[in-house]
Design a protein around this motif. Sequence first.
Motif, short mmCIF file in Angstrom:
data_model
loop_
_atom_site.label_atom_id
_atom_site.label_comp_id
_atom_site.label_asym_id
_atom_site.label_seq_id
_atom_site.Cartn_x
_atom_site.Cartn_y
_atom_site.Cartn_z
N ALA A 50 0.68 -1.05 0.11
CA ALA A 50 0.35 0.26 -0.05
C ALA A 50 1.10 1.25 0.04
O ALA A 50 0.61 2.00 -0.29
CB ALA A 50 -0.96 -0.19 0.98
N PHE A 54 1.02 2.18 -3.96
CA PHE A 54 0.17 3.01 -4.25
C PHE A 54 0.11 4.09 -3.22
O PHE A 54 -1.41 4.30 -3.18
CB PHE A 54 -1.19 1.83 -3.94
CG PHE A 54 -1.39 0.46 -4.20
CD1 PHE A 54 -2.11 1.29 -6.21
CD2 PHE A 54 -0.98 -0.78 -4.36
CE1 PHE A 54 -1.53 0.56 -6.64
CE2 PHE A 54 -1.27 -1.59 -4.71
CZ PHE A 54 -1.49 -1.54 -6.11
N ARG A 55 0.96 4.68 -3.11
CA ARG A 55 0.96 6.02 -2.31
C ARG A 55 0.46 6.20 -0.82
O ARG A 55 -0.03 7.53 -0.55
CB ARG A 55 1.17 7.05 -3.01
CG ARG A 55 1.76 7.03 -4.42
CD ARG A 55 1.81 7.87 -5.44
NE ARG A 55 1.84 9.11 -5.04
CZ ARG A 55 1.40 10.61 -4.96
NH1 ARG A 55 0.67 10.47 -5.86
NH2 ARG A 55 1.01 11.28 -4.38
N HIS A 56 -0.23 5.01 -0.48
CA HIS A 56 -0.18 4.73 1.04
C HIS A 56 -0.01 5.70 1.67
O HIS A 56 1.52 5.21 2.19
CB HIS A 56 -1.12 4.07 1.77
CG HIS A 56 -1.86 3.41 3.26
ND1 HIS A 56 -3.04 4.20 3.07
CD2 HIS A 56 -1.56 3.01 4.62
CE1 HIS A 56 -3.26 4.55 4.09
NE2 HIS A 56 -2.65 3.76 5.05
N MET A 65 -7.59 6.29 2.92
CA MET A 65 -8.07 4.46 2.21
C MET A 65 -9.58 4.66 1.53
O MET A 65 -10.22 5.51 2.33
CB MET A 65 -7.94 3.85 3.28
CG MET A 65 -8.82 2.67 2.86
SD MET A 65 -10.30 2.23 2.95
CE MET A 65 -10.96 2.74 4.52
N SER A 68 -10.98 2.48 -3.82
CA SER A 68 -9.99 2.14 -4.92
C SER A 68 -8.94 1.39 -4.61
O SER A 68 -8.41 0.89 -5.81
CB SER A 68 -9.94 3.46 -5.62
OG SER A 68 -9.13 3.90 -6.48
N LEU A 69 -8.52 2.04 -3.00
CA LEU A 69 -7.37 1.42 -3.10
C LEU A 69 -7.27 0.23 -1.96
O LEU A 69 -6.29 -1.05 -2.60
CB LEU A 69 -6.60 2.11 -1.65
CG LEU A 69 -5.74 1.67 -0.87
CD1 LEU A 69 -4.62 2.07 -2.15
CD2 LEU A 69 -5.15 3.19 -0.18
N LYS A 72 -7.66 -2.17 -5.94
CA LYS A 72 -5.89 -1.46 -6.14
C LYS A 72 -4.81 -2.88 -5.24
O LYS A 72 -4.36 -3.51 -6.01
CB LYS A 72 -4.88 -0.25 -6.34
CG LYS A 72 -6.34 0.46 -7.25
CD LYS A 72 -4.99 1.89 -6.84
CE LYS A 72 -6.14 3.05 -7.94
NZ LYS A 72 -5.52 4.23 -7.66
N LEU A 73 -5.23 -3.08 -4.42
CA LEU A 73 -4.62 -3.96 -3.91
C LEU A 73 -5.08 -5.20 -3.45
O LEU A 73 -4.09 -6.27 -4.13
CB LEU A 73 -4.91 -3.90 -2.19
CG LEU A 73 -3.79 -2.21 -1.59
CD1 LEU A 73 -3.85 -1.74 -0.21
CD2 LEU A 73 -2.19 -2.99 -1.22
#
Length: 143
Positions: A50, A54-56, A65, A68-69, A72-73
């Motif tokens: 993440a 995915f730039r969490h 969060m 969409s995230l 993606k995960l």
Amino acid sequence: MATTPTAAPSITQNFKPAFTRIPQKESFDCWLACIATIAGKTLDEVRAVAVDRFRHPAQGPYTFMDDSLIAKLLAHWSFTATVWKESTGIASLPDVCIGLVAFDPETEIGRHVIFVRQPGLAGKASLEYIIDPAYWIDPSAVH
């Protein structure tokens, strides 16, 4: 002669859940723990993907969060996810899904859990259950 009735066998006898529960470590990582549980990964592995891919945020605030995230995960580990949908009842849920419980519409905050509908063996009824990653649940209370 009177006999003592015996209890019916429990439906959970010999029950093996479809997923191994991964507990959350903090108050705001229930969604990461749900993904880890479904993907069969550790919480640290999911958090690292993440953050790295995915730039969490590596540290809070964790308001970043969204569905969409999560999608993606899950896709990163070859699972398909759709957008959030409001449930119209248990029958409308897919066999595996991440649900939002204890939702407060004013703050738009809730907790994530996994709903599982597991087919029964040898023609027996399916089992429907929730896997709750909450860290405050005693591990001895989890199958």
